[in-house]
Design an enzyme around this catalytic site. Structure first.
Site, PDB file in Angstrom:
ATOM      1  CB  CYS A   1      34.146  22.172  49.052  1.00 45.87           C
ATOM      2  SG  CYS A   1      34.136  23.477  50.457  1.00 45.87           S
TER       3      CYS A   1
ATOM      4  CB  CYS B   1      33.126  20.713  53.958  1.00 44.53           C
ATOM      5  SG  CYS B   1      31.487  22.494  53.229  1.00 44.53           S
TER       6      CYS B   1
ATOM      7  CG  ASP C   1      47.485  29.153  53.054  1.00 54.26           C
ATOM      8  OD1 ASP C   1      46.647  29.603  52.845  1.00 54.26           O
ATOM      9  OD2 ASP C   1      48.304  28.290  52.185  1.00 54.26           O
TER      10      ASP C   1
ATOM     11  CG  HIS D   1      29.934  25.103  51.305  1.00 50.38           C
ATOM     12  ND1 HIS D   1      30.900  25.225  50.902  1.00 50.38           N
ATOM     13  CD2 HIS D   1      29.549  25.613  50.175  1.00 50.38           C
ATOM     14  CE1 HIS D   1      31.589  25.188  50.167  1.00 50.38           C
ATOM     15  NE2 HIS D   1      30.231  25.566  49.083  1.00 50.38           N
TER      16      HIS D   1
ATOM     17  CG  ASN E   1      42.075  36.019  47.369  1.00 48.70           C
ATOM     18  OD1 ASN E   1      41.842  37.201  46.744  1.00 48.70           O
ATOM     19  ND2 ASN E   1      42.903  35.148  47.137  1.00 48.70           N
TER      20      ASN E   1
ATOM     21  N   GLY F   1      40.520  35.800  42.107  1.00 47.46           N
ATOM     22  CA  GLY F   1      41.517  34.355  42.126  1.00 47.46           C
ATOM     23  C   GLY F   1      41.102  33.721  42.966  1.00 47.46           C
TER      24      GLY F   1
ATOM     25  CG  HIS G   1      34.159  26.875  52.843  1.00 49.08           C
ATOM     26  ND1 HIS G   1      33.243  26.328  53.265  1.00 49.08           N
ATOM     27  CD2 HIS G   1      34.053  27.736  53.631  1.00 49.08           C
ATOM     28  CE1 HIS G   1      32.655  25.574  54.665  1.00 49.08           C
ATOM     29  NE2 HIS G   1      33.371  26.793  54.816  1.00 49.08           N
TER      30      HIS G   1
ATOM     31  CG  HIS H   1      38.837  30.385  51.904  1.00 49.68           C
ATOM     32  ND1 HIS H   1      38.715  30.856  50.318  1.00 49.68           N
ATOM     33  CD2 HIS H   1      40.218  31.552  51.713  1.00 49.68           C
ATOM     34  CE1 HIS H   1      38.820  30.703  49.816  1.00 49.68           C
ATOM     35  NE2 HIS H   1      40.057  31.532  49.976  1.00 49.68           N
TER      36      HIS H   1
ATOM     37  CG  HIS I   1      44.052  34.407  52.008  1.00 43.28           C
ATOM     38  ND1 HIS I   1      44.624  33.133  52.199  1.00 43.28           N
ATOM     39  CD2 HIS I   1      42.936  34.673  51.487  1.00 43.28           C
ATOM     40  CE1 HIS I   1      43.934  31.772  50.783  1.00 43.28           C
ATOM     41  NE2 HIS I   1      43.136  33.085  50.410  1.00 43.28           N
TER      42      HIS I   1
HETATM   43  P1  AMP Z   1      42.143  30.800  47.588  1.00 47.42           P
HETATM   44  O1  AMP Z   1      42.795  30.720  46.036  1.00 47.42           O
HETATM   45  O2  AMP Z   1      41.291  32.809  47.906  1.00 47.42           O
HETATM   46  O3  AMP Z   1      41.381  29.908  47.654  1.00 47.42           O
HETATM   47  O4  AMP Z   1      42.851  30.324  48.686  1.00 47.42           O
HETATM   48  C1  AMP Z   1      42.918  29.252  48.723  1.00 47.42           C
HETATM   49  C2  AMP Z   1      44.155  28.831  50.295  1.00 47.42           C
HETATM   50  O5  AMP Z   1      43.465  27.336  50.999  1.00 47.42           O
HETATM   51  C3  AMP Z   1      45.289  29.153  49.276  1.00 47.42           C
HETATM   52  O6  AMP Z   1      46.029  30.140  50.125  1.00 47.42           O
HETATM   53  C4  AMP Z   1      45.853  27.132  49.372  1.00 47.42           C
HETATM   54  O7  AMP Z   1      47.368  27.205  49.647  1.00 47.42           O
HETATM   55  C5  AMP Z   1      44.731  26.764  51.267  1.00 47.42           C
HETATM   56  N1  AMP Z   1      44.636  25.289  50.483  1.00 47.42           N
HETATM   57  C6  AMP Z   1      44.356  24.388  49.792  1.00 47.42           C
HETATM   58  N2  AMP Z   1      44.183  23.172  50.776  1.00 47.42           N
HETATM   59  C7  AMP Z   1      44.846  23.726  51.946  1.00 47.42           C
HETATM   60  C8  AMP Z   1      44.771  22.740  53.111  1.00 47.42           C
HETATM   61  N3  AMP Z   1      44.378  21.336  52.744  1.00 47.42           N
HETATM   62  N4  AMP Z   1      45.272  22.974  53.957  1.00 47.42           N
HETATM   63  C9  AMP Z   1      45.571  24.783  54.503  1.00 47.42           C
HETATM   64  N5  AMP Z   1      45.684  25.607  53.208  1.00 47.42           N
HETATM   65  C10 AMP Z   1      44.704  24.951  52.446  1.00 47.42           C
END
Ligand code: AMP
Length: 107
Positions: free
Chosen positions: A2, A5, A28, A44, A82, A88, A93, A95, A97
């Site tokens: 992912c 990762c 982000d 993971h 989320n 959403g 993986h 996380h 926010h």
């Molecule tokens: P979610 O919709 O909760 O899965 O959030 C995924 C978050 O990861 C989004 O806010 C994306 O902008 C962020 N994201 C995806 N790829 C990257 C990346 N390479 N570096 C930093 N943030 C990322």
């Protein structure tokens, strides 16, 4: 593997705010507030559905450190995870926010 990762493995660059042996916090790529930090465990785990109390408790301490280091702790911030399709969640993986640095709209 992912995308988070790949960030952990340094295959993809990230602007890290804080890192230790078990967690990373990075900016982000598509910020939704003045400060928008993504906080992940290095192991993971797909989502909050699967996290253990032990990891969650270590992650709580790490998130509190990030909130202090990023300067949002005293004025307040929002913490979101989320979960799954209806939540959403795009990256599978777990996380958190961390959003702040300004007054956020009520949800
Ligand atoms: P979610 O919709 O909760 O899965 O959030 C995924 C978050 O990861 C989004 O806010 C994306 O902008 C962020 N994201 C995806 N790829 C990257 C990346 N390479 N570096 C930093 N943030 C990322």
């Amino acid at each position: 593997m992912c995308i988070f990762c790949k960030i952990i493995n340094k295959d993809i660059a990230s602007n890290n705010i804080l890192e230790n042996d078990n967690f990373i916090a990075f900016e982000d790529i598509n910020p939704q507030a003045k400060i928008h930090i993504v906080i992940i465990p290095k192991v993971h785990i797909e989502s909050f559905n699967d996290i253990t109390p032990n990891i969650m408790s270590e992650m709580t301490i790490f998130i509190q450190e990030v909130s202090l280091m990023s300067g949002v702790k005293s004025d307040g911030y929002r913490l979101i995870t989320n979960i799954g399709k209806n939540g959403g969640q795009e990256v599978k993986h777990i996380h958190f926010h961390l959003l702040g640095g300004e007054k956020l709209e009520s949800i």
